[in-house]
Design a protein around this motif. Sequence first.
Motif, mmCIF file in Angstrom:
data_model
loop_
_atom_site.group_PDB
_atom_site.id
_atom_site.type_symbol
_atom_site.label_atom_id
_atom_site.label_comp_id
_atom_site.label_asym_id
_atom_site.label_seq_id
_atom_site.Cartn_x
_atom_site.Cartn_y
_atom_site.Cartn_z
ATOM 1 N N VAL A 64 -11.063 -19.707 19.128
ATOM 2 C CA VAL A 64 -11.819 -18.499 18.801
ATOM 3 C C VAL A 64 -10.974 -17.254 19.031
ATOM 4 N N ALA A 84 -13.408 -17.046 13.517
ATOM 5 C CA ALA A 84 -13.865 -16.947 14.902
ATOM 6 C C ALA A 84 -15.311 -17.402 15.023
ATOM 7 N N GLN A 106 -11.970 -9.121 23.333
ATOM 8 C CA GLN A 106 -11.401 -10.451 23.125
ATOM 9 C C GLN A 106 -10.502 -10.878 24.276
#
Length: 325
Positions: A115, A127, A295
């Motif tokens: 991901v 993702a 992220q």
Amino acid sequence: MWIYSWQEIVSMTIAAIVIDWIVGDPKWPTHPVIHIGRWIRGIEKMLRKDTDSPGWLRAKGIVLTVSTIGISFLSVMVLIMAARSVHEWLGYAVSTWLISTTIAIKGLKDAAYLVYNPLRKGELADARKYTGYIVGRDTDELGEEELTRAVVETVAENIVDAVISPLFYALLGGAPLAMLYRASNTLDSMVGYRNDRYRHFGWASARWDDVMNWIPARLTGLLLILVALLQPSLSAKRSAAAVRRFAHLHPSPNSGIPESAVAGALGIELGGLNVYGGAASERARLGWPLRPRTQRDIVYAVRMLYGVSFVVMGGLLCILLVLLF
């Protein structure tokens, strides 16, 4: 301890962790979890009937749970004894390999990075697809923050399921008990849902998994706080405070502990609104939203995962040295 001394079990557990660090969790046809899953599906098909009352479904769910963990334990015991009858070192090798199949440190990292890598490139479609492989919620409309939350929650929760619990039971009873735990966790992941299909049939599997994870989850909380203490970029104090403040809010008696510990250490909030099959579900919010999720939090969560495994390895090496000398 079952077949081997504790010194032998500690040595094999250390070797199993190293194997998992290097090899990971390949989905070979011979992988025990594949066979456990086939057994569960076969027994479910044989036992379930659409006309069963809730009471009958619970009773049959108990049969599924007991038969699955019993067969898993006895099969591994017989396999190890057969290997030992050929040669002592073959017994060690089989036991070590079987323990390694019950843990998934590298596999969990690889799933998280499936991901993270598309997110880093701005490829949201990929993702979302890979996030859908590891969570049950709908992912088609999720943005970066929510995809990050899903992965961080999965990594945190599975530090218990895929690392500490199997290692805990391996140390208590070698490969047979570790495989019994893996069977318990596989049952929960396949039938332990609170939906119309499994609310009664999966009740025993879900409750048994809660029991098996109760002590390991609390050990994991302590280990995550220790890992946060050893990493300057994390907050051990906030991690401990988050466990005390938020863990009990989670619907699971165990999952809230690692998720709260990770959320507190990172200074982010986990939990919130999830959508399952189009139906919205509000989950307990864990931690304090001191900053937006990014992220990079996936990377930090994976570092905490490996940090826990390094601390465990260090502890096992110390125990082995004491036993040897």
